[in-house]
Enzyme design. Structure first.
Site, short mmCIF file in Angstrom:
data_model
loop_
_atom_site.label_atom_id
_atom_site.label_comp_id
_atom_site.label_asym_id
_atom_site.label_seq_id
_atom_site.Cartn_x
_atom_site.Cartn_y
_atom_site.Cartn_z
N ASP A 124 -3.23 -6.77 10.18
CA ASP A 124 -2.03 -5.70 9.97
C ASP A 124 -2.69 -4.22 9.45
O ASP A 124 -1.70 -3.38 9.59
CB ASP A 124 -0.95 -6.34 9.30
CG ASP A 124 -1.74 -7.04 8.05
OD1 ASP A 124 -2.97 -6.99 7.69
OD2 ASP A 124 -0.67 -7.62 7.40
N ASP A 179 -4.59 -8.32 -3.20
CA ASP A 179 -4.37 -9.54 -2.73
C ASP A 179 -5.09 -10.73 -3.24
O ASP A 179 -4.91 -11.92 -3.52
CB ASP A 179 -3.86 -9.68 -1.18
CG ASP A 179 -2.62 -8.76 -0.86
OD1 ASP A 179 -1.91 -9.01 -1.83
OD2 ASP A 179 -2.75 -8.81 0.23
#
Ligand SMILES: *[C@@H]1O[C@H](CO)[C@@H](O)[C@H](O)[C@H]1NC(C)=O
Ligand SMILES: *[C@@H]1O[C@H](CO)[C@@H](O)[C@H](O)[C@H]1NC(C)=O
Ligand SMILES: *[C@@H]1O[C@H](CO)[C@@H](O)[C@H](O)[C@H]1NC(C)=O
Ligand SMILES: *[C@@H]1O[C@H](CO)[C@@H](O)[C@H](O)[C@H]1NC(C)=O
Ligand SMILES: *[C@@H]1O[C@H](CO)[C@@H](O)[C@H](O)[C@H]1NC(C)=O
Length: 836
Positions: free
Chosen positions: A59, A468
């Protein structure tokens, strides 16, 4: 040969002092290996006609091609600042007729965050090169619903024909010339009304997800003619969401009898069964989905059957990935989109969904039978001890939108998760021994978003603050770390810094996405272990951090709580004299000195960050991006801004404007070209166009170090740090393609001793006025300068890193090479650690 390129570069500098056009220098670029992907893989697509051809899309980090040895090769590293949105891959199609043809639908956001329209990238050589076909609308490679799909498909009977399903209410589009030109399919009846969060007007969730997938029914046609029957899934809730044409797209109808409650994520045809399998979830994904279903549509009888594997209290998730085994019609698998607890779930059926077996089941609660053995050898940090703050401790994964069985090999399967690609090569053991090998198989995929990088002068070569994943100590650049930063464990570290005089002392800050309130952590052992800074407030997070030279004071420009400072882990106090958007830096020698820059103003603190006073002006700049400090000289600072690059040698009292730099973002200082010379200066900047540049003469002349194959995406999003031990080596942290390191090509990197750690007492200053508007001050260490400072000499007991110096006349540094390297005599004065 070893030093050829360097000599050429220096010769260029020496002979053309007035020329500011940057020459290029050939660099070798590699990923710093984190391994295991590191982010969401929304799509994996196997070519159905050529064995071994498969691709994965990400993504924010481009697309990859599968290699025969299970590693992956990146395809979009050429994407540069102007083409950064190529890294958001919203859909992928591999041509079933001519497998050399590959199509990528790229574009990052449909809102204002991405100013650019999308494009279809067209390759005829398996992704080695692309041409772009522009689309008249935006795409959302990092938007909700990005795991639905694929929304781009090639006609398997007449491969010049492609269909693409757009977002944002832009409808269904068709190309009849291999993707070169596109026109909207006016007859298609639905553009998709579903919006994840209509109140999020300008945000990520406020747009229509649109057309979700396009699936050709190859068997409805014949080779060479347009396939008549095409199914299209649309993100509609409470209304028809699967449409079909039986005339190649001229007319369309909603498929009768369909489920209209949920959103269709995947539509996969099992050709021998004449069945379309559809997965549904009540959210667009990738994070949501608390209910859903699996339906099969019998194309022959035009009937739908609900084959959802679980029901009642066992159904607390939607469905994402759907795989069919082309070698064994009726063998199918489906993935829970998000089974957040206790782990992800996958179901397998060998009878077309009449009965299912799960990947794990409860034995006697809370004990689970796991019908797999788990291997994370390619990314040891990933699990089973990997604690994802939002996802919990999982092995199977989450955000499982893509699930594929190799069309040529029933044992080979892959699925994408929020963190990696898992899979294996013994899948049919699911049906026999009921126990398969589950492996992280994302080797080569590096799709992390890097927030901060440091390359301290001692200890591990690199430490990272990562979105993340928290961040890593990179003891090796080529082997994956065994663990991320833990205790405290944060999903995202937003920055990291080291103390100049005690470079094993490190500080990092987190973005507040953990149950641990305090978002400052300290290490005294180069990041191996950490302790919470209990002086940190519970209500501040994110931003940038600077550690004082002796490692006792933390200056923290928080995300939204202004600038704070704390010494000796005392409670942080506000620093109102520095603007809340300032770029900050610590001096690397003087514990009391910090720097800041905001707008066109430079700020200096000489009291340990408690107060700042405005100093010199940065021309007419309106935003200061970064402040970096010569690690060896107090008060020698560089500031990058929206109008260029500024240099001060008097702690920011006055600045010289670096001629020829039109705009600069991340900057860094590294080991000098020549012992005792001025540090090599690196900049993500617009000099001869936007790129990555190095200057060996404090900004007078530049060489471009990136090339057409290495664009590094958005320049303004990237972070830089430079190696203080190896001349020429620079690290680029990208937003989506992990960390790269570059070395001067053709020559093994030369190690030069660190920059002088005392200030200019042994140096002479020569001012040059070679360029009309530049008054660069360069430093030349005099030939009489002694290297008696014990702090500047390499530690005798230390190990020299790869390509570092390990001997030679007058050498007093380490004579032992790092593991994997051996000391080789280059000349009587220079012995070097070369690969063993
Ligand atoms: C078709 O696409 C090509 C390449 O993208 C472009 O040069 C050409 O102008 C387009 N033709 C039309 C009719 O839009
Ligand atoms: C589909 O329906 C036809 C006609 O009822 C039936 O013969 C066939 O077995 C069905 N296919 C599957 C896979 O159930
Ligand atoms: C599958 O194999 C692994 C590794 O041998 C083992 O730990 C696990 O318990 C097995 N699962 C079952 C259900 O027997
Ligand atoms: C954060 O907490 C401190 C006390 O720890 C308080 O003084 C401050 O006002 C709080 N800031 C915000 C923005 O809530
Ligand atoms: C550090 O900087 C402060 C403020 O400029 C100065 O007073 C002090 O002498 C410096 N310390 C050293 C060791 O140079």
């Amino acid at each position: 040969m070893l030093y050829h390129n360097l000599l050429v570069a220096l010769a260029t500098i020496a002979t053309s002092p007035f020329v500011h056009a940057a020459t290029s220098q050939s660099y070798t670029w590699k990923n710093v290996k984190i391994g295991g992907g590191g982010g969401f893989v929304p799509g994996i697509v196997f070519n159905p006609s050529e064995k071994g051809v498969a691709y994965a899309r990400t993504d924010i980090g481009g697309a990859y091609k599968l290699n025969a040895d299970d590693t992956w090769a990146p395809l979009l590293d050429f994407a540069d600042d102007a083409r950064w949105n190529y890294w958001g891959v919203d859909a992928l199609a591999t041509d079933p007729v001519q497998p050399n043809r590959l199509y990528l639908a790229t574009g990052m956001y449909t809102n204002s965050w991405d100013p650019n329209n999308g494009q279809i990238l067209i390759s005829t050589d398996y992704g080695k090169s692309f041409t772009a076909s522009p689309l008249p609308f935006k795409l959302g490679g990092n938007m909700p619903g990005r795991g639905m799909g694929e929304r781009l498909a090639v006609d398997p009977n007449n491969n010049g024909i492609l269909f693409f399903g757009a977002r944002s209410g832009r409808g269904l589009w068709k190309s009849t010339n291999f993707g070169a030109n596109w026109t909207q399919v006016a007859s298609f009846p639905s553009t998709g009304t579903y919006i994840p969060d209509p109140s999020d007007t300008n945000g990520l969730n406020g747009d229509k997800v649109g057309i979700a997938w396009v699936t050709f029914d190859k068997a409805s046609g014949t080779s060479g003619k347009a396939t008549p029957r095409i199914f299209v899934g649309v993100a509609n809730k409470g209304a028809n969401n699967v449409f079909v044409t039986n005339d190649g797209g001229s007319t369309w109808t909603a498929v009768a009898g369909q489920n209209t409650v949920y959103l269709p994520h995947k539509g996969v045809i099992s050709p021998a069964e004449r069945v379309l399998y559809v997965s549904y979830a009540d959210g667009a994904g990738p994070y949501d989905g608390t209910l859903g279903s699996i339906y099969k549509y019998n194309i022959t009888s035009s009937t739908w059957t609900d084959i959802t594997p679980v029901s009642g209290g066992d159904l607390y998730f939607g469905f994402g990935g759907v795989a069919v085994d082309l070698q064994h019609p009726g063998t199918i698998m489906v993935a829970a989109l998000n089974s957040w607890w206790p782990d992800g779930q996958i179901f397998r059926s060998t009878n077309g969904g009449s009965t299912w077996t799960p990947f794990w089941s409860w034995t006697s609660y809370p004990d689970m039978a796991k019908y797999y053995s788990y291997s994370n050898t390619l990314a040891p940090w990933l699990g089973p001890n990997y604690v994802d703050v939002t996802a919990g401790n999982k092995q199977i994964g989450w955000m499982m939108e893509s699930l594929e069985i190799d069309p040529f090999d029933s044992n080979h399967w892959l699925y994408g998760t929020g963190a990696t690609i898992y899979g294996g090569r013994d899948l049919t053991k699911w049906d026999s021994a009921r126990n398969v090998t589950l492996k992280s198989l994302a080797d080569g995929i590096e799709e992390t978003s890097i927030q901060g990088l440091i390359a301290p002068p001692t200890g591990p070569p690199l430490l990272s603050a990562v979105g993340d994943l928290g961040g890593f100590v990179h003891n090796s650049l080529s082997a994956p770390p065994s663990t991320g930063f833990i205790n405290p464990t944060w999903a995202t570290s937003s920055d990291i810094d080291y103390a100049g005089n005690k470079p094993t002392n490190i500080v990092r800050v987190g973005t507040g996405d953990s149950s641990t309130g305090k978002q400052v952590a300290l290490s005294t052992d180069s990041g191996a272990t950490w302790s919470q800074d209990y002086g940190a407030p519970d209500n501040a997070s994110g931003g940038k951090v600077a550690f004082s030279a002796d490692g006792d004071t933390v200056l923290w420009r928080t995300g939204s709580s202004g600038v704070l400072v704390s010494q000796f882990t005392n409670p942080f106090t506000a620093v109102p004299s520095l603007p809340s958007n300032a770029a900050i830096a610590s001096d690397k020698k003087n514990n009391s000195v910090f720097y800041g820059a905001s707008g066109s103003t430079f700020y200096l603190s000489t009291d340990g960050g408690k107060t700042f006073s405005a100093k010199g002006k940065l021309g007419s700049s309106t935003s200061a991006a970064k402040v970096v400090v010569n690690p060896g000289v107090t008060g020698d600072v560089w500031v990058s801004t929206d109008i260029g690059l500024f240099h001060s040698t008097d702690s920011g009292t006055s600045f010289t404007t670096i001629t020829g730099v039109k705009q600069a973002w991340a900057i860094a200082l590294g080991a000098p070209a020549k012992t005792g010379g001025y540090p090599a200066l690196y900049a993500a900047a617009n000099i001869d166009g936007i790129g990555y540049y190095r200057s060996d003469d404090a900004g007078v002349t530049w060489v471009k170090v990136n090339d057409a194959a290495h664009g590094f995406g958005s320049a303004s999003a990237n972070v830089l740090t430079a190696d203080l031990r190896t001349y020429g080596r620079v690290y680029i942290g990208t937003n989506g393609r992990g960390i790269f390191y570059g070395d001067i090509a053709g020559a093994a990197p030369t190690s030069t001793p660190p920059t002088p750690t005392s200030s200019t007492s042994t140096s002479t200053r020569t001012s040059t006025t070679l360029a009309p508007t530049t008054t660069i001050t360069t430093r030349t260490t005099s030939s009489t300068s002694t290297r008696s400072s014990t702090s500047s000499a390499p530690t005798p007991t230390a190990v020299s890193p790869g390509y570092g110096q390990c001997g030679g006349g007058g050498w007093t540094g380490p004579t032992v090479c790092a593991s994997g390297f051996t000391c080789s005599v280059q000349n009587p004065y220079y012995w070097q650690c070369v690969p063993a």
